[in-house]
Each structure stands twice: as structure tokens, then as C-alpha cells.
Design a protein around this motif. Structure first.
Motif, PDB file in Angstrom:
ATOM      1  N   ASP A 180       0.852  -1.190   0.000  1.00 43.05           N
ATOM      2  CA  ASP A 180       0.000   0.000   0.000  1.00 43.05           C
ATOM      3  C   ASP A 180       0.897   1.254   0.000  1.00 43.05           C
ATOM      4  OD1 ASP A 180      -2.005   1.871   0.185  1.00 43.05           O
ATOM      5  OD2 ASP A 180      -2.508   1.437   2.278  1.00 43.05           O
ATOM      6  N   PRO A 181       1.613   1.506  -1.096  1.00 35.58           N
ATOM      7  CA  PRO A 181       2.567   2.626  -1.118  1.00 35.58           C
ATOM      8  C   PRO A 181       1.909   3.993  -1.002  1.00 35.58           C
ATOM      9  CG  PRO A 181       2.320   1.666  -3.299  1.00 35.58           C
ATOM     10  CD  PRO A 181       1.610   0.762  -2.360  1.00 35.58           C
ATOM     11  N   VAL A 182       0.672   4.121  -1.473  1.00 38.90           N
ATOM     12  CA  VAL A 182      -0.015   5.412  -1.361  1.00 38.90           C
ATOM     13  C   VAL A 182      -0.271   5.734   0.110  1.00 38.90           C
ATOM     14  CG1 VAL A 182      -2.095   6.709  -1.927  1.00 38.90           C
ATOM     15  CG2 VAL A 182      -1.044   5.223  -3.642  1.00 38.90           C
TER      16      VAL A 182
ATOM     17  N   LEU B  75       5.613  10.127  -1.592  1.00 37.36           N
ATOM     18  CA  LEU B  75       5.288   8.836  -2.196  1.00 37.36           C
ATOM     19  C   LEU B  75       6.558   8.132  -2.667  1.00 37.36           C
ATOM     20  CD1 LEU B  75       3.156   6.819  -3.253  1.00 37.36           C
ATOM     21  CD2 LEU B  75       3.105   8.151  -5.376  1.00 37.36           C
ATOM     22  N   ILE B  76       7.426   8.860  -3.370  1.00 32.11           N
ATOM     23  CA  ILE B  76       8.672   8.273  -3.884  1.00 32.11           C
ATOM     24  C   ILE B  76       9.597   7.883  -2.737  1.00 32.11           C
ATOM     25  CG2 ILE B  76      10.745   8.734  -5.256  1.00 32.11           C
ATOM     26  CD1 ILE B  76       9.026  10.610  -6.979  1.00 32.11           C
ATOM     27  N   MET B  77       9.729   8.781  -1.774  1.00 34.39           N
ATOM     28  CA  MET B  77      10.593   8.507  -0.623  1.00 34.39           C
ATOM     29  C   MET B  77      10.096   7.294   0.159  1.00 34.39           C
ATOM     30  SD  MET B  77      11.606  11.097   2.474  1.00 34.39           S
ATOM     31  CE  MET B  77      12.683  10.565   3.812  1.00 34.39           C
ATOM     32  N   GLY B  78       8.784   7.212   0.360  1.00 35.42           N
ATOM     33  CA  GLY B  78       8.215   6.068   1.056  1.00 35.42           C
ATOM     34  C   GLY B  78       8.457   4.774   0.313  1.00 35.42           C
TER      35      GLY B  78
ATOM     36  N   ASN C 216      -0.103   2.040  -9.381  1.00 40.97           N
ATOM     37  CA  ASN C 216      -0.870   2.160 -10.621  1.00 40.97           C
ATOM     38  C   ASN C 216      -2.225   1.459 -10.564  1.00 40.97           C
ATOM     39  OD1 ASN C 216       1.085   3.676 -12.005  1.00 40.97           O
ATOM     40  ND2 ASN C 216       2.247   1.822 -12.515  1.00 40.97           N
ATOM     41  N   HIS C 217      -2.372   0.552  -9.628  1.00 38.40           N
ATOM     42  CA  HIS C 217      -3.638  -0.171  -9.516  1.00 38.40           C
ATOM     43  C   HIS C 217      -4.241   0.109  -8.136  1.00 38.40           C
ATOM     44  CE1 HIS C 217      -3.003  -2.384 -13.304  1.00 38.40           C
ATOM     45  NE2 HIS C 217      -1.722  -2.294 -12.980  1.00 38.40           N
ATOM     46  N   LEU C 218      -4.263  -0.876  -7.265  1.00 30.18           N
ATOM     47  CA  LEU C 218      -4.748  -0.716  -5.893  1.00 30.18           C
ATOM     48  C   LEU C 218      -3.833  -1.504  -4.972  1.00 30.18           C
ATOM     49  CD1 LEU C 218      -8.648  -1.042  -6.183  1.00 30.18           C
ATOM     50  CD2 LEU C 218      -7.334   1.043  -5.762  1.00 30.18           C
TER      51      LEU C 218
ATOM     52  N   THR D 152     -11.359  10.350   4.266  1.00 32.57           N
ATOM     53  CA  THR D 152     -12.342   9.355   3.834  1.00 32.57           C
ATOM     54  C   THR D 152     -12.117   8.971   2.375  1.00 32.57           C
ATOM     55  OG1 THR D 152     -13.992  10.185   5.387  1.00 32.57           O
ATOM     56  CG2 THR D 152     -14.804   8.890   3.518  1.00 32.57           C
ATOM     57  N   LEU D 153     -11.855   9.973   1.542  1.00 26.29           N
ATOM     58  CA  LEU D 153     -11.644   9.723   0.116  1.00 26.29           C
ATOM     59  C   LEU D 153     -10.465   8.781  -0.120  1.00 26.29           C
ATOM     60  CD1 LEU D 153     -12.178  13.337  -1.268  1.00 26.29           C
ATOM     61  CD2 LEU D 153     -13.647  11.360  -1.731  1.00 26.29           C
ATOM     62  N   ILE D 154      -9.310   9.084   0.498  1.00 30.26           N
ATOM     63  CA  ILE D 154      -8.109   8.302   0.221  1.00 30.26           C
ATOM     64  C   ILE D 154      -8.186   6.910   0.836  1.00 30.26           C
ATOM     65  CG2 ILE D 154      -6.708   8.952   2.234  1.00 30.26           C
ATOM     66  CD1 ILE D 154      -5.554   8.865  -1.459  1.00 30.26           C
TER      67      ILE D 154
END
Length: 778
Positions: free
Chosen positions: A26-28, A51-54, A168-170, A329-331
């Protein structure tokens, strides 16, 4: 200690692998946690960077775990492990004390720990990391460097690809409060009335006539047959940590209940409306049109203001309802910006990224298949798929660790890695296999031997392998072992002329031939052969006691006989080359014994053929000396001549006594203070330049060596630069002899090299003379 080391290795390896993988799944979500950390230091609106650093940190974390478990690049991996643990232990202590953020994100959304629980966990891992780090020299590498680095690259690509796929997906598996199968009506009812009973869906499966109940999160394997499903009350602790779900329209009216009461609905979730490009809006319109062909409503859920959303809606030409909720909630509802959620009666049935739902919508029967499916079964199937993908991925990585280790061992055992197999950053592959091959040798071969007592600087270093053949036959037999023959090697005597920069990743060979024998005798001279392992000063004393002259000026020089022709050792007007008739050595290329005449050894000032043409391919086993029965006293050296002038009819015993007295007054005992004797060579410069220096510095002594060349005392140059008696940390310069660098307790090779470089630079700047180290730097 071996058991403790193994336990520490397994625990830290698995924890790092699991923590890194869960964040990569879950990188996001992990990027959101990194964003919170960045806000602590004042860096806001850094979503892409976070995001990239994580992603990078998660790959490194999982890679450290894999390397520790598999044994890849252990010296690098153990250092990286320790750095990680020290940093994050301090960070979590700060989080526990200051509580600047609510979640440390150690295991992504999968496991939630309090800050103090995380700190305690990190303390335990830090202890394990310290054990692994200080025992790093005990780990046996699994392959040559190229193979190990190649495996590291393979795993890096695998882990990085996993994270990029999830972006790119989920997420591979959804641990958010809005995961597939969540009944939002029941969740909200629990929030609004904690005393109200909660409900979950139970799935009934049958196997061999036996029926059992399973939850959506605990699906059985394919050997079970699905029978039925039903909704039953459940305890509070079985529900995810949903805190609220509030949706409003453009007028600010809450529409949550009406939304959750819909029989079916497709929801396009847009956390970052500002990131949608023209192509995204085109895709959004396509999705809306495809859903519009069915009977299921389609809404857009975003966090922008009503004005912005309405303007975009008009520009794109989408006539669906646009509702609003908070960013959190959205994310959590969908990690993909523009992703789609299918909800039936308030139950989340399925999720897609924008990319994946577009493919579904444009496929034959895609949306209708979703609409016609049983909502509970659909959510169960999606949850099973998520779980299986995550479990298979982690199992694949673990299996790959086992398989790669087996392949490396098999390949080495069958000599498939022989060409590049020898050494790996201070460790050797196949320790057990090599030990089996050398156990029957006459010469003992030892693994991980300390060299502290085998170098006069007293540097605390280790060698991977150590052997001390006492005869030429043992040396030849040693080279019959292919692995030892091909690995990097170092030949040492007493270690009096060696500076180790660090542990030696190869085999150290100490020729321990200690025989002394007369091979020729006449009226004028005796030919004396001495084994390479004989202590040099013992040989000098041996010859002087018998009245054989030639070596007396070289008294008290540290080292063994085997080193004397290599360095062409010299002192007080004499050199080893003056007495050497021949040198016997083992040629490691031809794998045979060779004897070379002294005249062919190309002796020079602290130089010989063994340091040039034959460098690295010879192991000297003995030296033949020609010693005079009626020696001519060599007392022209200044310090000697002064003392000899006071002795009537001086002999070689007097020379030896004077030389020993002078050296003992000037040079420290290595048994008391670590040193390698003269650290620098006396530089040879043009006689013209020497004359200019002599005119400028009358105290300078010049020694002509050949036409147009003169030798200048390096000690005088160093003394003039103010280094005599100076100390830098654990190293220094002797107070009586500036040529001697000292290594005090705890000194490292790098400290000595830094001091030597400082001295060379100072001499060069003041006198424009280059001085070179006499010691061998390894």
C-alpha cells in the motif's frame, strides 16, 4: 552465541521483510504517513516526494530483511540494518514523547501500534541488530560478489515492481476501514450507538460432509465448497477502525443515509481533483457513459468546493451527481485518484483503479456482470483475491530466498562458481566445504584468524583464512586446494612491515620454515641457508656468534628472513643484497619451486624483483647467504664510526652491539608501542637539488648513492616539519625518531594512513620532495 546470532538474524530479517512488504503493498498509504513526518520538519505539500521517498525506504527495508535472511552482502546489510534501527529508535522515542502524529506507520495499515509499543519493539530489534552487527564476521557468504549483487538487484526489481504495481492499480491487500466487504450502515450504527449490536456476514462452506462458518477475512482453501451466507451479530472488536463517513451535496446537505440506502451504486472517488489531466477527464466521461448504459446510478465523490466541481462537471460534460467528503475518507475509500467503488446496500462490494475499471467498462458484459452478481459473494471473492495475492507474494519471496540459497550452495559444491568464487568483502564462500577439503592437509588451515599478534603495529584485524606451512611440501599441498589457490592471498613474516587498512578478505600465509643449515664452506666464506620463517635478528645473532660477517650491520631489524630479499632490507651502510647468493621460492603461477640467483633479483634501494616483475606470484621459502669468515668491518656510517673510534680492533660483535644500542635508543619496542619501524623510505633526489638544500640547511646530511643522485634522510625532513613527538588520536610520531609512526591501543589503519598523508603533504609543500611509505599497505 551462534544460537543467539541465528535467532537475532531470523527475527530482524522477518520483521524488516514483513514491514517493508506491507508498506509496499500500500505505497499510497505509506506516502501519506511519510507526508506527516515531513510536516514535522516544516515540509508541506510534498505528496509526490513523500510517495517516492516512502517507496524507496520500503524497498530498502524489505531488502535489508531479505539480505539478512539470505546472507547477501552481509557487511553492507548489517551496517544498513544498524543505521536503520538507530535512526528509527530515536525517531519513535521522539514520537512517544511529543506525539506529533497519530500513527508511526511501521506496518502500514495492517497493524497499529502505539508510539510506546513501537519504541519498545524498536529497542528489542536494536539489541538484535547490535548482535548481528558485531557478529558480522561470523556469517558465511552464499556466493561470489557478482552473484550476490545480482541477487540484490533482482530482489530490488521485484520489490520495486510490487510497489509500482500497487501505485498504478490498488493495494495488494486493503487494510483500510473501507476494505471490500465492509458494511457501512452497520459501522455507522455502531458509531452512533455503541450499545447497538453489530453484524457481519458469515459464509458457510462444506468439505467432506462437514459444514463450517467463515468470515470474509478468513476464507478457506479451494477444497471447500460454498453453500450459503447470512448476516449475524458480531462483537465490536471485529470491526475496522472506521470513525465516520459523512457525505454532503453541493448545498451542504448531508446525503449519507440516502447514499447508503441505494440498492447499487458506482462511486468515482477523486481525492486529488487538481491532479486530473485532460485525459483523466476523458476517461471519467467514458466511465460515466458506460455506467449510464446500465440501470445503476453513478456519482462522483470528491473533496473540492462545489464551485470547482460544478465548473469541471460542465467542462467535461458529465451530468452525474457530485458529492463531497473529507480527504481522509476519500483516500481510504479508494487509493486510486479517480478509482471506482461499487456499493450495494451500503456494503462495499468491489474496488478498482481508474485504469482497471476502464478496462472492465469497455469489456463485454463487464459492468453487467458486476450488477448481476450477489453483493456478498462479490465482496467475498474480491477479499479472497486480495488475500491470496498478498500471501502468494510474500510466500514467493520467502521461497525465492530458500531456492536461491540452495542454488548457490549447489553451484559452488559442483565448482560452477569457481572462476569468480574466492572472496567477498572480507568473507569467503563455502566455509564448510573448504574446511572439509583442508582438514587432511599436513598444514593447518584456520578460519577467521586474528592478526593482532601477527603485525607489529598491533592493529586488531582478521583474515578469513590463515595457514603456516612448515615445509615446502606443505606449501605445495596447500595450493592443491583449488579454492585456496584462487583466492586473494598475503604472505607475511612477523608482520613488521605491513599496515592493514582493515580485515583481509582472503588467505594469509606465513611460511614457517625455520631450518638453518650450512650448504657450502671454504677458507674464506660459508654458504648458509635460512628458512623464511626464521626471525631475522636471530639469524644475525647466529652468524655473529660464529664469526661469520655480512649481516651484523642489520642487527635488530624486525621481521623474518623471507622478507629480507623482498624489501632488500638495509641499515647503517649495509643491505641484505650484499650477502644474498640466491632465493628459493614457490611460484604460485607455475606451481613449482624455483631458485633465483641474487644477481638476478634486481636489488635496489628497498626494492627487488619480488616487488616488481614477480610481485604477487612468489612465496619465499629460504634464502642462501654468503658470509665471510674474515669480515671487513663496515663502519663508515656516521653513528657507527663515532662509537667504533673508541674501540681498539673492533669486530663484527662490536658492530652488532653498537647497532643494537643505537636502534634501541631511537626505536620503540613493538611489544610496548605498536610500530613498523621506519615507515618512510629515505628519498633519492638529484645531487644538484641536494646541494641546494644543504646550502640552505647546513645541518642536513647528504648521502651520495650514484652519479648525479643523493639520498636525503626522511627523518630530518619530517622533523623539520614539526611532526616529531606529535600525536593524533590513537596514532603519532615517535619522539626520538621521526621515521617511526606509532599505533597506540585502539588505533585503526585509516588513522595511520591519514597521518602519513599529512606528513607527506607537509614535506612536499616545504621541500618539494616526495617521500614514499616503506611499509606495505594492505
Amino acid at each position: 552465541m551462534k544460537f543467539v546470532r541465528a535467532i537475532a538474524r531470523v527475527i530482524t530479517g522477518l520483521v524488516f521483510l514483513l514491514a517493508g512488504f506491507l508498506k509496499l503493498a500500500d505505497p499510497v498509504g505509506n506516502g501519506l504517513v511519510v507526508s506527516e513526518y515531513l510536516k514535522i520538519i516544516g515540509l508541506t505539500d510534498m505528496r509526490t516526494f513523500a510517495l517516492i521517498m516512502g517507496l524507496i525506504l520500503s524497498v530498502i527495508e524489505a531488502l535489508i530483511g531479505i539480505s539478512i535472511l539470505l546472507g547477501l552482502r552481509m557487511r553492507v546489510a548489517t551496517k544498513a540494518l544498524l543505521v536503520f534501527m538507530v535512526f528509527f529508535t530515536l525517531l519513535t522515542l521522539y514520537l512517544a514523547l511529543a506525539n506529533p502524529i497519530s500513527d508511526c506507520g511501521c506496518f502500514g495499515e495492517a497493524f497499529k501500534l502505539t508510539h510506546w509499543e513501537t519504541f519498545i519493539k524498536n529497542i528489542a530489534l536494536l539489541v538484535a541488530s547490535l548482535i548481528i552487527y558485531y557478529q558480522r564476521g561470523k556469517f558465511i557468504p552464499v556466493a561470489p560478489p557478482a552473484w550476490e549483487w545480482g541477487t540484490v538487484v533482482l530482489y530490488t526489481m521485484l520489490l520495486g515492481g510490487t510497489g509500482i504495481y500497487a501505485i498504478n492499480h490498488l493495494p495488494l491487500v486493503d487494510f483500510t476501514p473501507f476494505h471490500t466487504g465492509t458494511d457501512l450502515n452497520e459501522e455507522l450504527a455502531r458509531i452512533r450507538d455503541p450499545r447497538r449490536a453489530e453484524f457481519i456476514t458469515e459464509l458457510i462452506y462444506e468439505k467432506e460432509g462437514k459444514r463450517e462458518k467463515f468470515s470474509i477475512d478468513e476464507i478457506p482453501d479451494s477444497t471447500w465448497t460454498f453453500i450459503d451466507s447470512k448476516t449475524v451479530p458480531a462483537s465490536v472488536d471485529r470491526f475496522p477502525s472506521l470513525t465516520d463517513f459523512a457525505v454532503s451535496d453541493s448545498y451542504g446537505n448531508y446525503v449519507t443515509d440516502s447514499l447508503l440506502s441505494l440498492e447499487r451504486v458506482f462511486i468515482t472517488v477523486i481525492p486529488y481533483i487538481d491532479r486530473l489531466s485532460a485525459s483523466h477527464y476523458t476517461t471519467l466521461k467514458l466511465i460515466h457513459n458506460k455506467i449510464g448504459d446500465s440501470s445503476t446510478p453513478h456519482i462522483v465523490l470528491c473533496g473540492a468546493s462545489g464551485e470547482i466541481a460544478d465548473s469541471i462537471k460542465r467542462a467535461v460534460g458529465v451530468d452525474c451527481d457530485v458529492y463531497y467528503t473529507d480527504f481522509k475518507t476519500l483516500i481510504a475509500l479508494n487509493r486510486s485518484n479517480g478509482g471506482v467503488v461499487y456499493m450495494a446496500g451500503g456494503v462495499i462490494g468491489a474496488k478498482w483503479s481508474m485504469m482497471d475499471f476502464t478496462k472492465l467498462a469497455t469489456s463485454s458484459g463487464g459492468i453487467s456482470d458486476i450488477e448481476n452478481a450477489d453483493a456478498e459473494l462479490l465482496s467475498a471473492e474480491r477479499r479472497i483475491k486480495e488475500t491470496l495475492i498478498a500471501e502468494i507474494s510474500i510466500l514467493f519471496i520467502l521461497m525465492l530466498i530458500v531456492v536461491m540459497r540452495f542454488i548457490f550452495r549447489f553451484a559452488y559444491k559442483h565448482n560452477m562458481l569457481q572462476e569468480s568464487a574466492p572472496q567477498i568483502e572480507g568473507t569467503l564462500i563455502g566455509k564448510e566445504l573448504i574446511m572439509k577439503k583442508v582438514k587432511d592437509l599436513k598444514c593447518s588451515v584456520v578460519w577467521r584468524e586474528s592478526l593482532k599478534a601477527r603485525n607489529t603495529l598491533g592493529l586488531d584485524v582478521y583474515t578469513d583464512w590463515y595457514a603456516a606451512p612448515a615445509a615446502e611440501e606443505e606449501l605445495i599441498e596447500l595450493f592443491s586446494v583449488e579454492e585456496l589457490k584462487n583466492m586473494e592471498r598475503l604472505v607475511i613474516g612477523s608482520g613488521s612491515n605491513i599496515l592493514f587498512k582493515g580485515d583481509f578478505g582472503g588467505i594469509v600465509i606465513h611460511p614457517d620454515m625455520v631450518e638453518i643449515s650450512v650448504e657450502g664452506d671454504n677458507e674464506d666464506a660459508v654458504l648458509l641457508r635460512a628458512g623464511a620463517g626464521v626471525e631475522w635478528d636471530y639469524l644475525v645473532n647466529y652468524t655473529v656468534d660464529r664469526g661469520w660477517g655480512g649481516l651484523e650491520n642489520l642487527s635488530l631489524i624486525p621481521g623474518c628472513v623471507g622478507a629480507s630479499p623482498v624489501q632488500n632490507i638495509g641499515a647503517y651502510g649495509a643491505e641484505a643484497a650484499d650477502s644474498i647468493m640466491s632465493v628459493r621460492y614457490f611460484d604460485t603461477v607455475k606451481l613449482q619451486m624455483v631458485e633465483i640467483d641474487g644477481a638476478d633479483c634486481k636489488f635496489g634501494y628497498r626494492d627487488s624483483i619480488f616487488k616488481r616483475e614477480l610481485k604477487g606470484r612468489t612465496i619465499i621459502t629460504s634464502v642462501l647467504f654468503k658470509l665471510m669468515k674474515y669480515p671487513v668491518i663496515n663502519g663508515n656510517y656516521a653513528d657507527l664510526s663515532d662509537s667504533l673510534s673508541k674501540i681498539e680492533n673492533p669486530g663484527i660483535a662490536d658492530i652488532r652491539e653498537i647497532v643494537c644500542r643505537i636502534r634501541e635508543s631511537k626505536l620503540p619496542d613493538p611489544k610496548i608501542i605498536g610500530n613498523a619501524g621506519s615507515f618512510f623510505k629515505n628519498p633519492v633526489i638529484s645531487s644538484e637539488k641536494a646541494s641546494v638544500l644543504k646550502d640552505k640547511y647546513p645541518s642536513l646530511k647528504i648521502f651520495p648513492v650514484s652519479d648525479g643522485l643523493s639520498k636525503v634522510p626522511a627523518a630530518w625532513l619530517i622533523d623539520q616539519c614539526g611532526f616529531k613527538g606529535m600525536r593524533r588520536g590513537n596514532v603519532g610520531v615517535h619522539e626520538n625518531q621521526a621515521l617511526v609512526l606509532l599505533a597506540f591501543d585502539g588505533a585503526k589503519g585509516k588513522e595511520l594512513l591519514d597521518l602519513a598523508d599529512e606528513i607527506r603533504t607537509a614535506v612536499k609543500e616545504r621541500f618539494d620532495i616526495d617521500i614514499e611509505p616503506e611499509v606495505n599497505i594492505v
